[in-house]
Design an enzyme around this catalytic site. Sequence first.
Site, PDB file in Angstrom:
ATOM      1  N   LYS A   1      -4.992  10.967   4.990  1.00  0.00           N
ATOM      2  CA  LYS A   1      -4.998  10.574   6.406  1.00  0.00           C
ATOM      3  C   LYS A   1      -5.639  11.638   7.285  1.00  0.00           C
ATOM      4  O   LYS A   1      -6.371  11.320   8.216  1.00  0.00           O
ATOM      5  CB  LYS A   1      -3.571  10.301   6.896  1.00  0.00           C
ATOM      6  CG  LYS A   1      -3.022   8.975   6.417  1.00  0.00           C
ATOM      7  CD  LYS A   1      -1.711   8.648   7.127  1.00  0.00           C
ATOM      8  CE  LYS A   1      -1.000   7.483   6.449  1.00  0.00           C
ATOM      9  NZ  LYS A   1       0.355   7.299   6.953  1.00  0.00           N
TER      10      LYS A   1
ATOM     11  N   LYS B   1      -5.982  -0.190  -2.672  1.00  0.00           N
ATOM     12  CA  LYS B   1      -4.776  -0.923  -2.277  1.00  0.00           C
ATOM     13  C   LYS B   1      -5.014  -1.654  -0.961  1.00  0.00           C
ATOM     14  O   LYS B   1      -5.803  -1.199  -0.126  1.00  0.00           O
ATOM     15  CB  LYS B   1      -3.571   0.028  -2.165  1.00  0.00           C
ATOM     16  CG  LYS B   1      -3.584   0.888  -0.935  1.00  0.00           C
ATOM     17  CD  LYS B   1      -2.267   1.628  -0.706  1.00  0.00           C
ATOM     18  CE  LYS B   1      -2.425   2.504   0.532  1.00  0.00           C
ATOM     19  NZ  LYS B   1      -1.354   3.421   0.791  1.00  0.00           N
TER      20      LYS B   1
ATOM     21  N   LYS C   1      -3.947  -1.595   6.122  1.00  0.00           N
ATOM     22  CA  LYS C   1      -4.495  -1.873   7.453  1.00  0.00           C
ATOM     23  C   LYS C   1      -5.818  -1.164   7.674  1.00  0.00           C
ATOM     24  O   LYS C   1      -6.642  -1.602   8.463  1.00  0.00           O
ATOM     25  CB  LYS C   1      -3.507  -1.404   8.526  1.00  0.00           C
ATOM     26  CG  LYS C   1      -2.335  -2.331   8.677  1.00  0.00           C
ATOM     27  CD  LYS C   1      -2.603  -3.380   9.734  1.00  0.00           C
ATOM     28  CE  LYS C   1      -1.423  -4.332   9.794  1.00  0.00           C
ATOM     29  NZ  LYS C   1      -1.705  -5.552  10.513  1.00  0.00           N
TER      30      LYS C   1
HETATM   31  P1  TYM Z   1       4.482   1.670   5.275  1.00  0.00           P
HETATM   32  O1  TYM Z   1       4.937   1.196   6.607  1.00  0.00           O
HETATM   33  O2  TYM Z   1       3.090   2.184   5.145  1.00  0.00           O
HETATM   34  O3  TYM Z   1       4.649   0.529   4.228  1.00  0.00           O
HETATM   35  C1  TYM Z   1       5.856  -0.189   4.061  1.00  0.00           C
HETATM   36  C2  TYM Z   1       6.077  -0.478   2.586  1.00  0.00           C
HETATM   37  O4  TYM Z   1       5.012  -1.271   2.056  1.00  0.00           O
HETATM   38  C3  TYM Z   1       4.555  -0.704   0.847  1.00  0.00           C
HETATM   39  N1  TYM Z   1       3.123  -1.018   0.673  1.00  0.00           N
HETATM   40  C4  TYM Z   1       2.598  -1.568  -0.430  1.00  0.00           C
HETATM   41  N2  TYM Z   1       3.149  -1.955  -1.597  1.00  0.00           N
HETATM   42  C5  TYM Z   1       2.331  -2.489  -2.516  1.00  0.00           C
HETATM   43  N3  TYM Z   1       0.993  -2.662  -2.331  1.00  0.00           N
HETATM   44  C6  TYM Z   1       0.388  -2.295  -1.181  1.00  0.00           C
HETATM   45  N4  TYM Z   1      -0.916  -2.488  -1.006  1.00  0.00           N
HETATM   46  C7  TYM Z   1       1.213  -1.705  -0.159  1.00  0.00           C
HETATM   47  N5  TYM Z   1       0.953  -1.236   1.077  1.00  0.00           N
HETATM   48  C8  TYM Z   1       2.138  -0.816   1.575  1.00  0.00           C
HETATM   49  C9  TYM Z   1       4.800   0.785   1.012  1.00  0.00           C
HETATM   50  O5  TYM Z   1       4.830   1.438  -0.244  1.00  0.00           O
HETATM   51  C10 TYM Z   1       6.119   0.800   1.727  1.00  0.00           C
HETATM   52  O6  TYM Z   1       7.198   0.733   0.823  1.00  0.00           O
HETATM   53  N6  TYM Z   1       6.374   6.241   4.767  1.00  0.00           N
HETATM   54  C11 TYM Z   1       6.718   4.844   4.721  1.00  0.00           C
HETATM   55  C12 TYM Z   1       7.858   4.457   5.657  1.00  0.00           C
HETATM   56  C13 TYM Z   1       9.117   5.239   5.509  1.00  0.00           C
HETATM   57  C14 TYM Z   1      10.059   5.165   4.463  1.00  0.00           C
HETATM   58  C15 TYM Z   1      11.115   6.060   4.828  1.00  0.00           C
HETATM   59  C16 TYM Z   1      10.106   4.467   3.252  1.00  0.00           C
HETATM   60  C17 TYM Z   1       9.621   6.114   6.435  1.00  0.00           C
HETATM   61  N7  TYM Z   1      10.798   6.600   6.024  1.00  0.00           N
HETATM   62  C18 TYM Z   1      12.210   6.239   3.997  1.00  0.00           C
HETATM   63  C19 TYM Z   1      11.213   4.666   2.432  1.00  0.00           C
HETATM   64  C20 TYM Z   1      12.245   5.542   2.805  1.00  0.00           C
HETATM   65  C21 TYM Z   1       5.500   4.038   5.132  1.00  0.00           C
HETATM   66  O7  TYM Z   1       4.669   4.487   5.857  1.00  0.00           O
HETATM   67  O8  TYM Z   1       5.502   2.759   4.702  1.00  0.00           O
END
Ligand code: TYM
Length: 332
Positions: free
Chosen positions: A112, A195, A198
């Site tokens: 990022k 993957k 967005k």
């Molecule tokens: P975020 O908001 O980017 O994504 C939310 C969840 O979606 C999953 N994900 C995917 N899984 C499979 N294939 C894909 N192409 C794909 N794109 C996104 C992500 O793995 C995620 O589980 N850092 C985290 C948010 C967070 C969090 C936490 C998660 C903050 N605190 C504590 C677990 C525990 C995030 O940005 O997810």
Amino acid sequence: RPRVLSGIQPTAGSFHLGNYLGAVRQWVALQETHDAFYMVVDLHAITVPQDPAELRANTRLAAAQLLAAGLDPERCTLFVQSHVPEHAQLGWVMNCLTGFGEASRMTQFKDKSAKQGAERATVGLFTYPILQVADILLYQADQVPVGEDQRQHIELTRDLAERFNGRFGRTFTLPAPYILKETAKIYDLQDPQIKMSKSASTPKGLINLLDEPKATAKKVKSAVTDTDTVIRFDPAGKPGVSNLLTILSTLTGTGVAELEQGYEGKGYGALKTDLAEVMVDFVTPFRARTQEFLDDPETLDSLLAKGAEKARAVAAETLAQTYDRVGFLPAK
Ligand code: TYM
């Protein structure tokens, strides 16, 4: 009941299919068997610039989508991260336990910040994974249901929990990732090597759950496959077709082997037509339900307030214990 905790960012527009299949779908299932905590991570969202009014709207929108996807506030604790101040408070303690080099090795940060340019990337983006560590440890989560891209952050969580426990006495549960192999990584429909996300290069490869169903059907039908015609699950050799099979299999509950058999002698067109139909059947009620929750913001907000209250009860206890272990003087 074992405990699970997970979070999702309040992104503009809507969740995408990767969010749903990789994470949210599992959240819905786990609320039946686990003590489940799920949150919209608005503190994480501001690690990149946000318009205040949009952030607020997107936070509600995220909560509405989670409810539309099947989270039930009677069965899980659904809340907004900033409503529970303990996240930022434990985050600070965890910051002070993390090595600079250790944080520098987080691959999501490297990706990022490279995209944004080192000068524009904030310190918040740098410490993003450490706030996530605090999110998980506050609830003494046993498992964290996420997609593959979050695995490294959960490893960091385990490392820091062990470090803290070793230094100050057993305080935190060591969490395990809960990542389903089949849906750990959903791929971009136009570029099945990367993957779905967005920030993908072209919107055509990204399925937004709140898009017009017709637009979604169109994207499925123009998904990249290969020059062969055989429908076979082979992620290395046929990444595009395999991705479509994974999606269809997960949404219909039909095994991939069975799908392969059913498509014997048929071309990619048949697979795409079927998947487009299944997608439309999935997103149409999802959109309607999301809109219903958005139409009643008072109910939505009070539901989130109740969730925050339940979350705080747990988080406050962990924070108090942590502060005590660290050696902070109690405020009389
Ligand atoms: P975020 O908001 O980017 O994504 C939310 C969840 O979606 C999953 N994900 C995917 N899984 C499979 N294939 C894909 N192409 C794909 N794109 C996104 C992500 O793995 C995620 O589980 N850092 C985290 C948010 C967070 C969090 C936490 C998660 C903050 N605190 C504590 C677990 C525990 C995030 O940005 O997810």
